[in-house]
Scaffold this motif. Structure first.
Motif, PDB file in Angstrom:
ATOM      1  N   ILE A  84       0.860  -1.179   0.000  1.00  0.00           N
ATOM      2  CA  ILE A  84       0.000   0.000   0.000  1.00  0.00           C
ATOM      3  C   ILE A  84       0.900   1.234   0.000  1.00  0.00           C
ATOM      4  O   ILE A  84       1.695   1.436   0.933  1.00  0.00           O
ATOM      5  N   ALA A  85       0.814   2.043  -1.041  1.00  0.00           N
ATOM      6  CA  ALA A  85       1.629   3.257  -1.119  1.00  0.00           C
ATOM      7  C   ALA A  85       0.983   4.364  -0.301  1.00  0.00           C
ATOM      8  O   ALA A  85      -0.204   4.647  -0.454  1.00  0.00           O
ATOM      9  N   LEU A  86       1.763   5.010   0.564  1.00  0.00           N
ATOM     10  CA  LEU A  86       1.249   6.081   1.399  1.00  0.00           C
ATOM     11  C   LEU A  86       0.965   7.344   0.602  1.00  0.00           C
ATOM     12  O   LEU A  86       0.055   8.108   0.920  1.00  0.00           O
ATOM     13  N   GLN A  87       1.772   7.584  -0.436  1.00  0.00           N
ATOM     14  CA  GLN A  87       1.597   8.757  -1.278  1.00  0.00           C
ATOM     15  C   GLN A  87       2.338   8.515  -2.579  1.00  0.00           C
ATOM     16  O   GLN A  87       3.200   7.640  -2.654  1.00  0.00           O
ATOM     17  N   PRO A  88       2.015   9.260  -3.648  1.00  0.00           N
ATOM     18  CA  PRO A  88       2.714   9.067  -4.917  1.00  0.00           C
ATOM     19  C   PRO A  88       4.188   9.440  -4.805  1.00  0.00           C
ATOM     20  O   PRO A  88       4.593  10.214  -3.942  1.00  0.00           O
ATOM     21  N   GLY A  89       4.985   8.898  -5.721  1.00  0.00           N
ATOM     22  CA  GLY A  89       6.391   9.248  -5.761  1.00  0.00           C
ATOM     23  C   GLY A  89       7.280   8.023  -5.747  1.00  0.00           C
ATOM     24  O   GLY A  89       6.820   6.893  -5.652  1.00  0.00           O
ATOM     25  N   ALA A  90       8.581   8.276  -5.834  1.00  0.00           N
ATOM     26  CA  ALA A  90       9.552   7.189  -5.853  1.00  0.00           C
ATOM     27  C   ALA A  90       9.552   6.449  -4.516  1.00  0.00           C
ATOM     28  O   ALA A  90       9.116   6.973  -3.492  1.00  0.00           O
ATOM     29  N   GLU A  91      10.089   5.222  -4.530  1.00  0.00           N
ATOM     30  CA  GLU A  91      10.054   4.394  -3.330  1.00  0.00           C
ATOM     31  C   GLU A  91      10.821   5.022  -2.160  1.00  0.00           C
ATOM     32  O   GLU A  91      10.369   4.988  -1.028  1.00  0.00           O
TER      33      GLU A  91
END
Length: 348
Positions: A84-91
């Motif tokens: 689950i990604a907390l917010q967009p952007g690189a890892e």
């Protein structure tokens, strides 16, 4: 508690909140600005696509196994890793990683169903996925591949299993070459399976009793940013092993208008995509579990293929008591064809 840890906790609580559940199961119907959309025309490439896709908001690696003990007793095993990604952007690196991982595992017999879950943060060695060689892990639960043999393991206070698997057929791309539509409003995911896993050996321990097992397994890998429309409240998903070697995947997303799709899989791995007007999924019998009532016996028909199946659960009380409870368990079926498989139901 650091800011990144607070963000991770806030994201997990958001997934469990009533407001989010009202926008599709587990918040999967709410907006996903800044994340990549699933679009037609993308070519899936392996082994790269076995790994994580950090530009997308939600991703899962899923394995379900229909198992038989040496005494003929039937069992089921489920292993799932969610990213689950907390917010967009690189890892990012270390605590700057933007991903939370959640593991679900369950073991089922005719008399027992036991479920466990665990949470971890990406980037700090607690959970992650690599593509080549493939490994997905969270804490001491793992799913990995080496020299053609796949291994999966999970353990919890009331159950444990270790399974060794071989793939007897190719990967299967669902929908349009892996682009899987989930609504008529454009929501979609990328979705492929390995439905030809054979469990060549394994051990399952359930409430202290150990059994050596063999059987068949089905692996799904799916990623998306908004896989449901806001009006959709959940889905019903079937992964079926027919006795004659065919495989069948069917799903129904429940909303103002139900969206159905599926894949018919030949024994050699050739596929045919099934459209909504070919499929009928009809509940036959409900089971009350706490304050929930779930349809645990089904009729599934695909008229164009002459399929008319009635499914029966191994254990009708196979509810996974996660933050967003869902039913997941082994089933058998008879009718025009016989076999076994797994049923998942969310949003009830």
């Amino acid at each position: 508690m650091t800011l990144d840890r607070r963000r991770a906790l806030a994201a997990l609580l958001l997934l469990a909140s009533p407001k989010v559940r009202a926008e599709g199961y587990a918040g999967l119907g709410d907006k996903a600005e800044g994340f990549e959309p699933a679009l037609p025309g993308r070519k899936l490439v392996f082994p790269q696509d076995h790994g994580a896709h950090p530009g997308f908001r939600i991703e899962w690696w899923y394995l379900t196994a229909n198992l038989t003990g040496e005494d003929g007793a039937r069992y089921g095993a489920q292993w799932t890793l969610f990213r689950i990604a907390l917010q967009p952007g690189a890892e990012g690196q270390g605590w700057a990683d933007r991903n939370v991982y959640m593991g679900h595992a369950a073991a089922t017999s005719a008399s027992d169903h036991v479920f466990a879950s665990t949470l971890a943060r990406g980037g700090v060695g607690q959970a992650g996925v690599s593509a080549a060689p493939f490994e997905a892990f969270i804490d001491d639960w793992s799913f990995s591949q080496s020299d053609g043999l796949w291994r999966i393991e999970a353990k919890a206070p009331d159950f444990a299993y270790r399974l060794n698997l071989l793939a007897d057929g190719p990967l299967v791309l669902h929908g349009d070459q892996g682009f899987s539509r989930k609504s008529d409003q454009g929501q979609a995911s990328y979705y492929y399976s390995q439905p030809f896993f054979r469990v060549v050996e394994g051990v399952i321990t359930l409430r202290g009793r150990e059994a050596k097992v063999t059987g068949r397994a089905w692996m799904d890998h799916e990623w998306a940013s908004q896989p449901m429309s806001p009006d959709q409240k959940g889905w019903d998903w079937f992964a079926l092993h027919l006795a004659d070697g065919h495989k069948l995947m069917l799903f129904r997303y429940r909303g103002a208008t139900n969206h159905l799709a599926g894949t018919w899989i030949e024994p050699d791995g050739a596929t045919r995509a099934l459209s909504s007007d070919e499929i009928a999924l009809t509940p036959l019998e409900d089971t009350a579990i706490g304050d929930r009532k779930l349809p645990t016996r089904w009729r599934a028909t695909v008229k164009s293929l002459g399929l008319d199946l009635e499914t029966t659960p191994l254990n009708p009380r196979a509810l996974n008591g996660s933050r967003n409870p869902y039913w997941e368990g082994p089933i058998s079926f008879r009718g025009s064809h016989e076999g076994e498989g797994y049923l998942e139901m969310t949003g009830y």
